[in-house]
Design an enzyme around this catalytic site. Structure first.
Site, short mmCIF file in Angstrom:
data_model
loop_
_atom_site.label_atom_id
_atom_site.label_comp_id
_atom_site.label_asym_id
_atom_site.label_seq_id
_atom_site.Cartn_x
_atom_site.Cartn_y
_atom_site.Cartn_z
N CYS A 2 0.89 -1.00 0.02
CA CYS A 2 -0.04 -0.14 0.05
C CYS A 2 0.88 1.31 -0.03
CB CYS A 2 -0.80 -0.05 1.37
SG CYS A 2 -1.96 -1.43 1.46
N ARG A 27 5.26 0.00 -6.20
CA ARG A 27 5.12 -0.70 -4.81
C ARG A 27 4.42 -2.14 -4.91
NH1 ARG A 27 6.83 2.53 -0.38
NH2 ARG A 27 5.35 1.42 1.01
N TRP A 74 -2.70 -2.93 -1.69
CA TRP A 74 -2.41 -4.24 -2.11
C TRP A 74 -3.02 -5.20 -0.94
CZ3 TRP A 74 0.17 -8.28 0.43
CH2 TRP A 74 0.72 -9.32 -0.35
N ASN A 100 -1.78 2.11 5.71
CA ASN A 100 -0.71 0.89 5.03
C ASN A 100 -0.23 0.13 6.15
OD1 ASN A 100 1.35 -0.40 4.20
ND2 ASN A 100 2.55 1.31 3.90
N GLY A 101 -0.55 -1.12 6.19
CA GLY A 101 -0.04 -1.99 7.35
C GLY A 101 -1.43 -3.00 7.76
N GLU A 480 18.29 -17.60 -7.44
CA GLU A 480 17.66 -16.13 -7.72
C GLU A 480 17.18 -16.23 -9.08
OE1 GLU A 480 17.03 -13.67 -6.62
OE2 GLU A 480 17.12 -11.99 -8.30
N LYS A 484 13.50 -14.98 -10.49
CA LYS A 484 13.15 -13.96 -11.14
C LYS A 484 12.39 -14.46 -12.41
CE LYS A 484 14.33 -11.41 -9.90
NZ LYS A 484 14.60 -10.61 -8.62
N GLU A 487 8.49 -14.98 -10.88
CA GLU A 487 7.93 -13.99 -10.45
C GLU A 487 7.25 -13.20 -11.72
OE1 GLU A 487 9.85 -10.91 -8.09
OE2 GLU A 487 11.87 -11.48 -9.00
N HIS A 503 17.52 -37.27 -6.47
CA HIS A 503 16.99 -37.74 -5.11
C HIS A 503 15.36 -37.63 -5.09
CE1 HIS A 503 20.92 -38.79 -3.75
NE2 HIS A 503 21.22 -37.83 -3.75
N LYS A 598 6.57 -4.27 -4.05
CA LYS A 598 8.05 -4.26 -4.24
C LYS A 598 8.27 -3.77 -2.75
CE LYS A 598 11.84 -2.81 -6.03
NZ LYS A 598 12.63 -4.11 -6.63
C1 F6R Z 1 12.00 -10.20 -5.84
C2 F6R Z 1 12.11 -9.20 -4.79
C3 F6R Z 1 11.75 -9.70 -3.55
C4 F6R Z 1 12.70 -8.96 -2.41
C5 F6R Z 1 11.97 -9.38 -1.03
C6 F6R Z 1 12.73 -8.70 0.20
O1 F6R Z 1 12.54 -9.85 -7.26
O2 F6R Z 1 12.52 -8.20 -5.14
O3 F6R Z 1 11.87 -11.18 -3.28
O4 F6R Z 1 13.91 -9.06 -2.72
O5 F6R Z 1 10.84 -8.89 -1.21
O6 F6R Z 1 12.93 -7.03 -0.21
P1 F6R Z 1 14.09 -6.21 0.51
O7 F6R Z 1 14.94 -6.56 -0.02
O8 F6R Z 1 13.43 -4.81 -0.07
O9 F6R Z 1 13.91 -6.28 2.00
#
Ligand code: F6R
Length: 603
Positions: A2, A27, A74, A100-101, A480, A484, A487, A503, A598
């Site tokens: 949010c 976000r 969100w 927000n929260g 990672e 990527k 997501e 396994h 985000k």
């Molecule tokens: C994926 C991504 C998330 C963040 C995670 C932690 O591309 O960006 O997995 O890495 O939400 O966020 P931060 O780094 O802001 O604590």
């Protein structure tokens, strides 16, 4: 997650709120809304499911005012819908609130204070605005009613409240969720993130948890929990608008992938001197050097970067490192060593899962360092030390340059600790030079993006699932790379330790399943190739990303050689491009994947 914006004292409040919400789109959100009013006491509440553009389409020309609040939601409590979108209104139509929260005790509040109250949606926020109205029956003073409501509410929040009877004021309070005040001339603004209001001001004031702020056009008043007046200096945001624009790029993600060589060079500049020696606060190095174990705590992409950090710190500094998921660590804390040191990795510096661990670490009186991209963020303020990533704002939901910046800063840190401990392995290594080689290699890979796009079409255009496999550091990169891919392209992707496939998981390999092998480590290369043969025999469509020294002619992507401890910085780049092109080719929005936010400010 949010996002909140607000303004008091400017003619075109509606436009400013909408532009602010657009800046917060990154976000992640699923609905949006604004409330505007002014001294003529006319007011307008407009909400919409979907994008800011959908909200804009609903704004008729008369929706104007000088005061207003806006919100991107969100969904946590209640599905995404216009009804559940913020702002929310009290039953008596006097109070308007954005939040927000997460309010943890909203059910209890409903039972204890709001029985028989007509609620229109399913959100916890609606409970809060009704509670404020409830307490306003006991006191005619809005601030007091708001404070009473806050004394009952448990959970995380950033709130902005307007009382329609005082349309020249916004009341603001926060606990655990981010919110800033921006200072203008004859107007003031509020925002979850400075980026949202950069067109209006670059002077901001932080708000601490538990404070209550009254925002008017010509002044802001901050009170602490006990009602004492607080004076706080403003700071100048080190951002300019060009940092947050896409420019000629079709998507932020592509711009941010392309930014990575520049970010590497910036890190060299910030953390090493002319002769290539590391420059990191000696107090951090001293405290880490004195520790007997490092605990890296993080989520998502940052967690994946933590594993690369472990390999570098253990090799260069000789200190054991454990890597933990924040959401697990806080509630299942392992037995700690005698002299632990904590490193929090967080691009945003606001991640609630990581913050709850830091709160506990601070309560235990243990030392901590946050690596973050956002100066002044909560994790930065609350940890003992901070190292900034200097990656520039990362707007695409899928993290790219923050990941490589985290690894590069961890590499410099590992080198600095190794030097301090006089470890010969680390002394033989010029980090500034090696990172500048990395920057050039990144450029080479990025220049070949169109070839990667063609390969992606062949491998990922229609598949349901895919695997990334590798061993050691190549496994951590696979974790990672698969995050990527899944997501943003929604391909079910898994990052797997290559030796572990047989396994159990090898059962999932079918005719044509794409398997991406990452090979940059001499000691495991032959074994990973063996594992690739095993899946190939069962129908897998193999794609190999290898480093030149370990490559075979048939490999799909061959990367120039770099320092063996830094290979993750280059092997990740083609995988970012693979995810980008797969998403484009499958017709999805690269920057705004569904369901994701985000900055994840709820646990
Ligand atoms: C994926 C991504 C998330 C963040 C995670 C932690 O591309 O960006 O997995 O890495 O939400 O966020 P931060 O780094 O802001 O604590």
């Amino acid at each position: 997650m949010c996002g909140i914006v607000g303004i008091v004292g400017k003619e075109n409040a509606t436009d400013i709120l909408v532009q602010g919400l657009e800046k917060l789109e990154y976000r992640g959100y699923d609905s949006a809304g604004i409330f505007v009013t002014g001294t003529d006491k006319k007011d307008y509440l407009v909400k919409s499911l979907g994008r800011i553009a959908d909200l804009q389409a609903q704004l008729s020309p008369e929706v104007q005012g000088t005061v207003g609040i806006g919100h991107t939601r969100w969904a946590t409590h209640g599905k995404p819908s216009e009804r559940n979108a913020h702002p929310h209104t009290s039953g008596n139509d006097q109070f308007i609130l954005v939040h927000n929260g997460v309010i943890e005790n909203f059910e209890e509040i409903k039972q204890d204070f709001l029985r028989g109250e007509q609620l229109t949606g399913e959100t916890d926020t609606e409970i809060a605005v009704h509670l404020i109205a409830y307490f306003s029956k006991e006191t005619a003073n809005t601030k007091e009613a708001f404070k009473k409501a806050l004394s009952v509410i448990k959970g995380s929040y950033a709130f902005a409240l307007i009382d329609k009877n005082e349309p020249e004021t916004i009341y603001v309070a926060k606990n655990k969720s981010p919110l800033l005040i921006g200072l203008g001339e004859d107007f003031n603004v509020i925002c979850s993130d400075a980026m949202a209001m950069l067109t209006q001001t670059n002077h901001f004031v932080e708000i601490n948890d538990g404070e209550m702020v009254t925002v008017k056009a010509d002044k802001i008043d901050i009170e602490d929990e006990k009602g004492n007046v607080v004076y706080r200096e403003s700071y100048e945001a080190q951002l300019d608008l060009s940092d947050i624009e896409k420019g000629t790029y079709p998507y932020y993600m592509l711009k941010e992938i392309d930014d990575q060589p520049t970010v590497m060079r910036r890190i060299i500049q910030e953390y090493t001197n002319q002769t290539g020696e590391t420059m990191i606060d000696p107090n951090v190095i001293k405290e880490i050097t004195a520790s007997d174990r490092i605990y890296i705590v993080a989520c998502g992409t940052s967690y994946n970067a933590g594993w690369i950090g472990k390999t570098m710190i253990e090799s260069l500094a000789g200190i054991p490192v454990e890597v933990h998921l924040s959401s697990e660590f806080g509630y299942n804390m392992p037995l700690l060593s005698e002299k632990p040191f904590f490193i929090f990795l967080s691009q945003s510096g606001e991640t609630a899962d990581s913050r709850q661990v830091l709160v506990q670490i601070n309560e235990l009186g243990l030392p901590s360092l946050t690596l973050t991209n956002v100066p002044g963020s909560t994790l930065s303020r609350e940890a003992k030390y901070t190292l900034l990533l200097h990656a520039g704002p990362e707007i695409a939901v899928a993290s790219t340059k923050a990941y490589t910046a985290q690894i590069a800063v961890l590499a410099v840190l590992a080198k600095a600790i190794g030097d301090k401990k006089n470890r010969s392995a680390s002394l033989a290594f010029d980090i500034a030079h090696e990172l500048s080689v990395i920057a050039s290699v990144m450029e080479t890979i990025i220049d070949e993006k169109m070839e990667i796009s063609q390969l992606v079409e062949e491998y990922l255009a229609v598949t349901r699932n895919a695997f990334y496999i590798g061993r050691g550091v190549d496994y951590y990169v696979s974790m990672e790379a698969s995050l990527k891919l899944k997501e943003i392209s929604y391909i079910q992707a898994e990052g797997f330790a290559a030796g572990e496939l047989k396994h159990g998981t090898i059962a999932l390999i079918e005719e044509g399943t794409p398997v991406f092998g990452v090979i940059t480590d001499k000691k495991t290369a032959a074994h990973t190739r063996g594992n690739l043969k095993e899946v190939e025999s069962r129908g897998a469509h193999n794609f190999v990303i290898s480093i030149a020294a370990l490559s075979k002619e048939t490999d799909q992507i061959i990367l120039p050689d770099v320092h063996p401890l830094l290979t993750a910085l280059v092997s990740i780049v083609p995988t970012q491009l693979i995810a980008y092109f797969a998403t484009l080719q499958r017709g999805y929005d690269v920057d705004k994947p569904r369901n994701l936010a985000k900055s994840v400010t709820v646990e």
